[in-house]
Motif scaffolding. Structure first.
Motif, PDB file in Angstrom:
ATOM      1  N   GLY A  62     -58.650   8.052  18.711  1.00 34.94           N
ATOM      2  CA  GLY A  62     -59.061   7.849  17.327  1.00 34.94           C
ATOM      3  C   GLY A  62     -59.728   9.042  16.674  1.00 34.94           C
ATOM      4  N   ILE A  63     -59.837  10.169  17.398  1.00 31.91           N
ATOM      5  CA  ILE A  63     -60.539  11.311  16.808  1.00 31.91           C
ATOM      6  C   ILE A  63     -59.583  12.359  16.232  1.00 31.91           C
ATOM      7  N   LEU A  64     -58.284  12.180  16.488  1.00 28.46           N
ATOM      8  CA  LEU A  64     -57.261  12.993  15.834  1.00 28.46           C
ATOM      9  C   LEU A  64     -56.284  12.056  15.129  1.00 28.46           C
ATOM     10  N   THR A  65     -55.591  12.582  14.153  1.00 25.99           N
ATOM     11  CA  THR A  65     -54.609  11.800  13.404  1.00 25.99           C
ATOM     12  C   THR A  65     -53.263  12.509  13.437  1.00 25.99           C
ATOM     13  N   ILE A  66     -52.217  11.769  13.801  1.00 30.46           N
ATOM     14  CA  ILE A  66     -50.859  12.333  13.807  1.00 30.46           C
ATOM     15  C   ILE A  66     -50.178  11.985  12.484  1.00 30.46           C
ATOM     16  N   ILE A  67     -49.775  13.005  11.756  1.00 27.04           N
ATOM     17  CA  ILE A  67     -49.063  12.806  10.489  1.00 27.04           C
ATOM     18  C   ILE A  67     -47.621  13.264  10.697  1.00 27.04           C
ATOM     19  N   PRO A  68     -46.666  12.336  10.675  1.00 31.49           N
ATOM     20  CA  PRO A  68     -45.249  12.681  10.923  1.00 31.49           C
ATOM     21  C   PRO A  68     -44.777  13.846  10.044  1.00 31.49           C
ATOM     22  N   ASN A  69     -44.069  14.746  10.667  1.00 32.63           N
ATOM     23  CA  ASN A  69     -43.469  15.909   9.998  1.00 32.63           C
ATOM     24  C   ASN A  69     -44.505  16.915   9.485  1.00 32.63           C
ATOM     25  N   ARG A  70     -45.775  16.684   9.801  1.00 28.88           N
ATOM     26  CA  ARG A  70     -46.803  17.636   9.378  1.00 28.88           C
ATOM     27  C   ARG A  70     -47.594  18.192  10.557  1.00 28.88           C
ATOM     28  N   GLY A  71     -47.986  17.315  11.472  1.00 32.93           N
ATOM     29  CA  GLY A  71     -48.735  17.802  12.612  1.00 32.93           C
ATOM     30  C   GLY A  71     -49.876  16.881  13.018  1.00 32.93           C
ATOM     31  N   ILE A  72     -50.800  17.437  13.801  1.00 34.92           N
ATOM     32  CA  ILE A  72     -51.945  16.679  14.310  1.00 34.92           C
ATOM     33  C   ILE A  72     -53.217  17.272  13.725  1.00 34.92           C
ATOM     34  N   PHE A  73     -54.058  16.412  13.177  1.00 35.11           N
ATOM     35  CA  PHE A  73     -55.250  16.852  12.455  1.00 35.11           C
ATOM     36  C   PHE A  73     -56.500  16.130  12.977  1.00 35.11           C
ATOM     37  N   VAL A  74     -57.630  16.782  12.820  1.00 37.37           N
ATOM     38  CA  VAL A  74     -58.903  16.157  13.177  1.00 37.37           C
ATOM     39  C   VAL A  74     -59.174  15.011  12.210  1.00 37.37           C
ATOM     40  N   LYS A  75     -59.590  13.882  12.733  1.00 36.43           N
ATOM     41  CA  LYS A  75     -59.853  12.693  11.923  1.00 36.43           C
ATOM     42  C   LYS A  75     -60.913  12.985  10.863  1.00 36.43           C
ATOM     43  N   GLU A  76     -60.591  12.645   9.631  1.00 32.89           N
ATOM     44  CA  GLU A  76     -61.568  12.750   8.551  1.00 32.89           C
ATOM     45  C   GLU A  76     -62.286  11.409   8.443  1.00 32.89           C
ATOM     46  N   LEU A  77     -63.572  11.412   8.690  1.00 35.35           N
ATOM     47  CA  LEU A  77     -64.344  10.175   8.728  1.00 35.35           C
ATOM     48  C   LEU A  77     -64.850   9.820   7.336  1.00 35.35           C
ATOM     49  N   THR A  78     -64.301   8.748   6.798  1.00 33.49           N
ATOM     50  CA  THR A  78     -64.750   8.263   5.492  1.00 33.49           C
ATOM     51  C   THR A  78     -65.955   7.356   5.669  1.00 33.49           C
ATOM     52  N   GLU A  79     -66.619   7.084   4.575  1.00 30.65           N
ATOM     53  CA  GLU A  79     -67.786   6.192   4.613  1.00 30.65           C
ATOM     54  C   GLU A  79     -67.400   4.820   5.174  1.00 30.65           C
ATOM     55  N   LYS A  80     -66.305   4.256   4.680  1.00 30.81           N
ATOM     56  CA  LYS A  80     -65.881   2.931   5.138  1.00 30.81           C
ATOM     57  C   LYS A  80     -65.519   2.949   6.617  1.00 30.81           C
ATOM     58  N   TYR A  81     -64.842   3.997   7.059  1.00 34.32           N
ATOM     59  CA  TYR A  81     -64.420   4.081   8.456  1.00 34.32           C
ATOM     60  C   TYR A  81     -65.646   4.082   9.369  1.00 34.32           C
ATOM     61  N   ILE A  82     -66.667   4.842   9.006  1.00 27.75           N
ATOM     62  CA  ILE A  82     -67.883   4.899   9.812  1.00 27.75           C
ATOM     63  C   ILE A  82     -68.579   3.544   9.847  1.00 27.75           C
TER      64      ILE A  82
END
Length: 227
Positions: A62-82
């Motif tokens: 849950g600390i990285l995010t896979i975006i198809p056709n773009r790559g793997i990115f560090v999870k951006e933690l939003t207020e709601k997600y936290i």
């Protein structure tokens, strides 16, 4: 940890995974930053395969995010997600506290007393190191999770712990809050070990709600600065 050295011992993939997990949690990489297989493979002097496997494991955490056709990115933690993470953590740790009445082993009992002594020392000395407080905070809450004695909860708890480490400094940045947090932990330990589970849960609920208020306040502050 020397994160620039060539990985050795254990499996290569496990080492890459542990190093990157440590760095993501400690914000060596920023939210939204892309992690590129080729660059990481070159850095660690390994093939791309173990890097790819490590990145996908971190996405599963849950600390990285896979975006198809773009790559793997560090999870951006939003207020709601936290807030959602904190809500789930409360549910599971509350269960752990309830289970302590029957499942608290002597080893866990002694570990809690050891943590209590460390917390008290931080209060007495006024130690305001975020790293020290964060490490003790992690150890304490991880132990509460383990009291559930549940394999599936343990798997979820590991992910929650990693995510929680990514935003813990939002609530422990203030030295006063860090010390206050340790006082709350001590109160939880004392009431739990005395068998007053209802009071422990009450203290813990206030503890989590306070953390949520500080998270909201920090996001409001950031919105004001960018307005």
């Amino acid at each position: 940890m020397d994160t620039t050295s060539v990985v050795i011992n254990s499996t290569i993939q496990e080492q890459v995974y542990q190093i990157l997990k440590h760095e993501v949690i400690n914000r060596v990489f920023q939210g939204g930053e892309q992690l590129k297989e080729a660059e990481l493979a070159k850095r660690f002097n390994v093939s791309r395969s173990p890097v790819r496997e490590a990145l996908h494991r971190l996405a599963g955490d849950g600390i990285l995010t896979i975006i198809p056709n773009r790559g793997i990115f560090v999870k951006e933690l939003t207020e709601k997600y936290i807030i959602d993470v904190l809500d789930l953590r409360y549910i599971l740790e509350q269960r752990g506290i309830q289970c302590s009445k029957e499942k608290l082993t002597q080893a866990a009992h002694d570990e809690l007393l050891g943590m209590r002594a460390q917390m008290q020392e931080l209060i007495v000395t006024g130690n305001s190191s975020v790293d020290v407080h964060s490490a003790l905070d992690t150890a304490f809450h991880d132990l509460i999770m383990k009291l559930n004695d549940n394999t599936f909860i343990a798997e979820v708890a590991e992910k929650i712990s990693a995510l929680n480490s990514m935003f813990r400094d939002l609530s422990l940045r203030s030295p006063e809050r860090a010390i206050e947090s340790q006082r709350e932990h001590i109160a939880m330990i004392d009431t739990m070990l005395s068998g007053d589970i209802d009071e422990t849960i009450k203290i813990y609920r206030d503890h989590i709600e306070g953390t949520k208020r500080r998270v909201v306040s920090e996001f409001e502050r950031k919105r004001t600065l960018t307005a």
